[in-house]
Write a protein that holds these residues in place. Structure first.
Motif, PDB file in Angstrom:
ATOM      1  N   MET A 191       0.857  -1.187   0.000  1.00 30.07           N
ATOM      2  CA  MET A 191       0.000   0.000   0.000  1.00 30.07           C
ATOM      3  C   MET A 191       0.884   1.225   0.000  1.00 30.07           C
ATOM      4  SD  MET A 191      -2.956  -1.058   2.590  1.00 30.07           S
ATOM      5  CE  MET A 191      -3.912   0.410   2.418  1.00 30.07           C
ATOM      6  N   LEU A 317     -12.978   3.982  13.111  1.00 35.62           N
ATOM      7  CA  LEU A 317     -13.364   5.057  12.196  1.00 35.62           C
ATOM      8  C   LEU A 317     -12.614   4.890  10.879  1.00 35.62           C
ATOM      9  CD1 LEU A 317     -13.240   7.865  14.895  1.00 35.62           C
ATOM     10  CD2 LEU A 317     -15.282   7.174  13.608  1.00 35.62           C
ATOM     11  N   PRO A 318     -13.093   5.524   9.821  1.00 32.84           N
ATOM     12  CA  PRO A 318     -12.350   5.430   8.558  1.00 32.84           C
ATOM     13  C   PRO A 318     -10.920   5.972   8.708  1.00 32.84           C
ATOM     14  CG  PRO A 318     -14.559   6.315   8.171  1.00 32.84           C
ATOM     15  CD  PRO A 318     -14.377   6.243   9.661  1.00 32.84           C
ATOM     16  N   ALA A 319     -10.037   5.445   7.918  1.00 26.19           N
ATOM     17  CA  ALA A 319      -8.634   5.875   7.856  1.00 26.19           C
ATOM     18  C   ALA A 319      -7.853   5.576   9.125  1.00 26.19           C
ATOM     19  CB  ALA A 319      -8.538   7.372   7.530  1.00 26.19           C
ATOM     20  N   ARG A 320      -8.251   4.526   9.807  1.00 27.33           N
ATOM     21  CA  ARG A 320      -7.513   4.120  11.019  1.00 27.33           C
ATOM     22  C   ARG A 320      -6.618   2.900  10.750  1.00 27.33           C
ATOM     23  NH1 ARG A 320     -10.062   8.797  12.009  1.00 27.33           N
ATOM     24  NH2 ARG A 320      -9.917   9.345  14.204  1.00 27.33           N
ATOM     25  N   LYS A 322      -7.658  -0.027   9.250  1.00 27.22           N
ATOM     26  CA  LYS A 322      -8.357  -1.311   9.391  1.00 27.22           C
ATOM     27  C   LYS A 322      -8.029  -2.255   8.222  1.00 27.22           C
ATOM     28  CE  LYS A 322     -12.479   0.436   9.477  1.00 27.22           C
ATOM     29  NZ  LYS A 322     -12.071   1.866   9.329  1.00 27.22           N
ATOM     30  N   THR A 323      -8.194  -1.729   7.005  1.00 27.26           N
ATOM     31  CA  THR A 323      -7.963  -2.587   5.843  1.00 27.26           C
ATOM     32  C   THR A 323      -6.501  -3.021   5.786  1.00 27.26           C
ATOM     33  OG1 THR A 323      -9.754  -1.508   4.677  1.00 27.26           O
ATOM     34  CG2 THR A 323      -8.159  -2.684   3.323  1.00 27.26           C
ATOM     35  N   PHE A 324      -5.647  -2.096   6.111  1.00 29.31           N
ATOM     36  CA  PHE A 324      -4.212  -2.374   6.142  1.00 29.31           C
ATOM     37  C   PHE A 324      -3.914  -3.508   7.133  1.00 29.31           C
ATOM     38  CE2 PHE A 324      -0.035  -1.673   7.916  1.00 29.31           C
ATOM     39  CZ  PHE A 324       0.750  -1.304   6.831  1.00 29.31           C
ATOM     40  N   CYS A 427      -6.742   5.676  16.469  1.00 28.24           N
ATOM     41  CA  CYS A 427      -5.584   6.529  16.203  1.00 28.24           C
ATOM     42  C   CYS A 427      -5.961   7.971  16.541  1.00 28.24           C
ATOM     43  CB  CYS A 427      -5.175   6.402  14.739  1.00 28.24           C
ATOM     44  SG  CYS A 427      -3.827   7.505  14.293  1.00 28.24           S
ATOM     45  N   VAL A 432      -0.786  11.633  11.616  1.00 31.59           N
ATOM     46  CA  VAL A 432      -1.000  10.327  10.983  1.00 31.59           C
ATOM     47  C   VAL A 432      -2.357  10.333  10.281  1.00 31.59           C
ATOM     48  CG1 VAL A 432      -1.380   7.863  11.440  1.00 31.59           C
ATOM     49  CG2 VAL A 432       0.445   9.079  12.639  1.00 31.59           C
ATOM     50  N   ARG A 435      -2.388  12.315   7.060  1.00 36.56           N
ATOM     51  CA  ARG A 435      -1.719  11.572   5.986  1.00 36.56           C
ATOM     52  C   ARG A 435      -2.605  10.422   5.498  1.00 36.56           C
ATOM     53  NH1 ARG A 435       2.812   8.014   7.995  1.00 36.56           N
ATOM     54  NH2 ARG A 435       1.064   6.582   7.945  1.00 36.56           N
ATOM     55  N   ASN A 436      -3.187   9.710   6.455  1.00 40.64           N
ATOM     56  CA  ASN A 436      -4.058   8.581   6.087  1.00 40.64           C
ATOM     57  C   ASN A 436      -5.234   9.027   5.226  1.00 40.64           C
ATOM     58  OD1 ASN A 436      -2.437   6.971   7.597  1.00 40.64           O
ATOM     59  ND2 ASN A 436      -3.940   6.493   9.184  1.00 40.64           N
ATOM     60  N   LEU A 439      -4.171   9.743   1.808  1.00 40.30           N
ATOM     61  CA  LEU A 439      -3.883   8.478   1.121  1.00 40.30           C
ATOM     62  C   LEU A 439      -5.167   7.782   0.684  1.00 40.30           C
ATOM     63  CD1 LEU A 439      -1.042   6.664   3.109  1.00 40.30           C
ATOM     64  CD2 LEU A 439      -1.150   7.030   0.633  1.00 40.30           C
ATOM     65  N   LYS A 440      -6.147   7.798   1.566  1.00 44.03           N
ATOM     66  CA  LYS A 440      -7.423   7.155   1.235  1.00 44.03           C
ATOM     67  C   LYS A 440      -8.035   7.794  -0.013  1.00 44.03           C
ATOM     68  CE  LYS A 440      -9.798   4.612   3.416  1.00 44.03           C
ATOM     69  NZ  LYS A 440      -9.946   3.160   3.642  1.00 44.03           N
ATOM     70  N   MET A 482      -6.122  -1.709  19.358  1.00 44.97           N
ATOM     71  CA  MET A 482      -4.789  -1.227  18.975  1.00 44.97           C
ATOM     72  C   MET A 482      -4.857   0.288  19.030  1.00 44.97           C
ATOM     73  SD  MET A 482      -4.328  -3.507  15.557  1.00 44.97           S
ATOM     74  CE  MET A 482      -2.809  -2.730  15.072  1.00 44.97           C
ATOM     75  N   VAL A 486       0.830   3.471  15.293  1.00 44.87           N
ATOM     76  CA  VAL A 486       1.785   4.012  14.317  1.00 44.87           C
ATOM     77  C   VAL A 486       2.159   5.457  14.613  1.00 44.87           C
ATOM     78  CG1 VAL A 486       1.059   2.494  12.433  1.00 44.87           C
ATOM     79  CG2 VAL A 486      -0.024   4.708  12.677  1.00 44.87           C
TER      80      VAL A 486
HETATM   81  N1  LIG Z   1      -2.749   1.038  13.352  1.00 48.09           N
HETATM   82  C1  LIG Z   1      -2.835   2.064  12.488  1.00 48.09           C
HETATM   83  N2  LIG Z   1      -3.233   3.292  12.916  1.00 48.09           N
HETATM   84  C2  LIG Z   1      -3.309   4.316  12.047  1.00 48.09           C
HETATM   85  N3  LIG Z   1      -3.007   4.240  10.730  1.00 48.09           N
HETATM   86  C3  LIG Z   1      -2.599   3.055  10.254  1.00 48.09           C
HETATM   87  C4  LIG Z   1      -2.496   1.906  11.105  1.00 48.09           C
HETATM   88  N4  LIG Z   1      -2.081   0.875  10.352  1.00 48.09           N
HETATM   89  C5  LIG Z   1      -1.917   1.343   9.102  1.00 48.09           C
HETATM   90  N5  LIG Z   1      -2.224   2.649   9.031  1.00 48.09           N
HETATM   91  C6  LIG Z   1      -2.222   3.550   7.869  1.00 48.09           C
HETATM   92  O1  LIG Z   1      -3.548   3.945   7.590  1.00 48.09           O
HETATM   93  C7  LIG Z   1      -3.717   4.158   6.190  1.00 48.09           C
HETATM   94  C8  LIG Z   1      -5.167   3.979   5.799  1.00 48.09           C
HETATM   95  O2  LIG Z   1      -5.456   2.669   6.062  1.00 48.09           O
HETATM   96  P1  LIG Z   1      -6.759   1.855   5.714  1.00 48.09           P
HETATM   97  O3  LIG Z   1      -6.419   0.489   6.147  1.00 48.09           O
HETATM   98  O4  LIG Z   1      -7.206   2.038   4.312  1.00 48.09           O
HETATM   99  O5  LIG Z   1      -7.848   2.524   6.677  1.00 48.09           O
HETATM  100  P2  LIG Z   1      -9.332   2.081   7.027  1.00 48.09           P
HETATM  101  O6  LIG Z   1      -9.553   0.727   6.473  1.00 48.09           O
HETATM  102  O7  LIG Z   1      -9.383   2.125   8.521  1.00 48.09           O
HETATM  103  O8  LIG Z   1     -10.205   3.111   6.394  1.00 48.09           O
HETATM  104  C9  LIG Z   1      -2.773   3.181   5.564  1.00 48.09           C
HETATM  105  O9  LIG Z   1      -2.198   3.750   4.427  1.00 48.09           O
HETATM  106  C10 LIG Z   1      -1.719   2.883   6.616  1.00 48.09           C
HETATM  107  O10 LIG Z   1      -0.488   3.495   6.292  1.00 48.09           O
END
Ligand SMILES: Nc1ncnc2c1ncn2[C@@H]1O[C@H](COP(=O)(O)OP(=O)(O)O)[C@@H](O)[C@H]1O
Ligand SMILES: O=P(O)(O)OC[C@H]1O[C@@](CO)(OP(=O)(O)O)[C@@H](O)[C@@H]1O
Length: 510
Positions: A191, A317-320, A322-324, A427, A432, A435-436, A439-440, A482, A486
């Motif tokens: 990613m 929440l979104p951008a935390r 989760k998918t990663f 988070c 962070v 930036r997340n 990125l999203k 968690m 990060v």
């Molecule tokens: N534990 C974490 N806390 C915060 N950010 C993280 C964590 N693990 C990974 N990330 C970052 O969060 C970004 C967005 O991640 P993503 O998995 O798409 O979020 P979500 O599924 O929660 O919307 C990734 O690019 C990654 O760098």
């Protein structure tokens, strides 16, 4: 075509075989290539037990396996099955392919599949790579890969250990097969490059997808089907070669680059069930089945049968991340040998409702939006539970699951079917998050058609604010939180009511 003698020496070497099939039409047609063959691990010519190949790129599918040097001749063929329908298939034309003992020579002629309608035929390029490996090549391979070097064993690169444990293992391996799983490092998913969005690599919503190909081009291949090219007879060997019974051989199958081992479980008890070590006295165990051998131990799940199905339900929440986290955990669990799948509710939502939902759709007081989101979440959960019933072990359920009522719905659906562990990612670090979020917006298909990047960021922030209003942190059931993992300030894990072998490994990994 590569040829090499398979010699064993002191430690039994193994043959790593990586098979790839290239054909742009398969994806269009909704077909998944499989491999089946004479070895029990490849289904003993039973097409219903064929091994699915994994999609590595739009047109490339792969399957890797590690076979002990003393394997008998393995005959195999490719077959195609429609996505989500494993009872139908088309077997490739022509003679069986053979992996002959003592040689790494494998047939690479194109695979030809004939349909009996206007589609005619599909031809796929076949690539086979073989390599003799020592027990440590597998482990060292990922280490090299991780350090951006050419991995020694291509395609087996997600197993690694740190230098300390590697040398320790090297010293002790031949006699003790003691590999310290705690030291393995699993790569982060690809990613951040802007190329791969991890959610896109998750399970395809089977409840929402039609196969995309007309059923008359597919054939039922259950045993006894009259069609000659569909089913290679059960005790096969066009050449009369013996098909070994289930127990006779072992092989380790490794899912393409991810290296996820699928074990043909040894029937003799050479593996200690009580800890993550192999019995050093075991005479019967092939000297080493690569670094992945240790994972066989990890594949033991204790407790009552119903507890052997585990759902890891992400919350956050979104951008935390989760998918990663889900993608990373999937790789780890697969590597340990557990059948693991990642279900992303966003993917279901996008398929059912399109990619252009604005923030409004996610408002907590938008009744229709909430219903629509719950509906797709339920569909994904149903798919996950069905897959578990078919033999899947660990399902990773990736959505915000941000309210207690949503989580209650999931718990109810899972009752008597699987155990649930909530994995909440929290988070609080503003940098962070900023930036997340960016990125999203860059990566998510939700904004693929948004030409104004900053407008996309504004919409995403609005979406987030709606989620924040209704968000209820997990306080129920078994959970792992968690927190700020990060942020650079250390982070913490909070754990509630977690017990058992596999949950323990998961917590360790996190
Ligand atoms: N534990 C974490 N806390 C915060 N950010 C993280 C964590 N693990 C990974 N990330 C970052 O969060 C970004 C967005 O991640 P993503 O998995 O798409 O979020 P979500 O599924 O929660 O919307 C990734 O690019 C990654 O760098
Ligand atoms: O229905 P909830 O639990 O909000 O979760 C699924 C939603 O999560 C989201 C939240 O933004 O995540 P994703 O980043 O996985 O796409 C939406 O896409 C998706 O519809």
């Amino acid at each position: 075509m590569a040829t090499a003698a398979v010699s064993s020496g002191g430690i039994s070497d193994q043959l790593f075989v990586s098979i790839k099939l290239e054909c742009p039409r398969l994806d269009e047609l909704g077909l998944v290539p499989h491999v089946f063959g004479s070895h029990p691990v490849a289904g003993s010519w039973d097409s219903s037990k064929a091994l699915p190949m994994e999609q590595e790129e739009a047109a490339v599918w792969g399957l890797s396996c590690v076979v002990p040097s003393h394997h008998e001749t393995l005959d195999f063929k490719f077959l195609l099955k429609p996505k989500g329908n494993s009872s139908q298939c088309i077997v490739e034309e022509g003679p069986d392919r053979s992996l002959v003992c003592g040689s790494s020579e494998v047939e690479t002629r194109n695979a030809l599949f004939k349909f009996d309608d206007e589609l005619g035929a599909v031809e796929c390029k076949v690539f086979v790579e073989t390599e003799i490996l020592s027990p440590f090549d597998l482990a060292a391979s990922w280490k090299a890969h991780q350090e951006h070097l050419q991995p020694r064993v291509r395609g087996a690169h997600d197993v690694s250990m740190n230098a300390e444990s590697e040398s320790r293992a090297k010293n002790g391996f031949a006699s003790g097969l003691e590999l310290d799983l705690e030291k393995y490092v699993v790569p982060t998913p690809n990613m951040g490059s802007g190329v791969v969005y991890a959610a896109n690599l998750t399970e395809n919503p089977r409840s929402l997808l039609t196969t995309g190909i007309s059923s008359n081009i597919l054939h039922n291949s259950i045993k006894g089907d009259a069609s000659p090219n569909l089913y290679a007879s059960a005790n096969k060997g066009a050449d009369g070669r013996h098909v070994p019974p289930q127990e006779e051989q072992r092989a380790i199958f490794v899912d393409r680059g991810v290296g996820s081992p699928k074990f043909a479980r040894p029937t003799n008890e050479t593996i200690s069930m009580s800890n993550a070590k192999f019995d050093s006295e075991a005479k019967d165990m092939p000297a080493a089945e690569g670094a992945v051998a240790a994972a066989a131990v990890a594949d033991q799940m204790y407790g009552p049968k119903e507890d052997r199905k585990l759902a890891i339900v992400l919350v956050g929440l979104p951008a935390r991340g989760k998918t990663f986290t889900a993608a990373k955990l999937t790789r780890y669990l697969r590597w340990l040998g557990h059948e693991t799948k990642h279900f992303n509710v966003g993917k279901y939502r996008r398929l059912k409702h399109g990619i252009n939902q604005t923030a409004d759709f996610f408002r907590g007081d938008n009744k229709e939006g909430v219903e629509a989101r719950n509906e797709v979440a339920a569909l994904a959960m149903e798919d996950m539970l069905s897959w578990m019933q078919e033999g899947g072990q660990v399902g990773i359920f990736d959505a915000t699951n941000s309210t207690r009522s949503r989580r209650n719905m999931l718990m109810k659906m899972a009752e008597g079917k699987c155990k649930i562990i909530f994995l909440e990612t929290i988070c609080n670090d503003k940098d962070v998050l900023e930036r997340n979020m960016r990125l999203k917006v860059q990566q998510s298909p939700d904004y693929a058609e948004q030409t104004d990047f900053e407008a996309g960021v504004r919409d995403f922030k609005e979406r987030l604010a709606y989620y924040e209003k209704v968000y209820e942190p997990v306080e129920e059931g078994s959970y792992v939180k968690m927190i700020d993992m990060v942020s650079g300030s250390g982070g913490q894990l909070q754990i509630n009511d977690i017990s058992g072998y596999l949950p323990g490994r998961i917590v360790f990994f996190l």
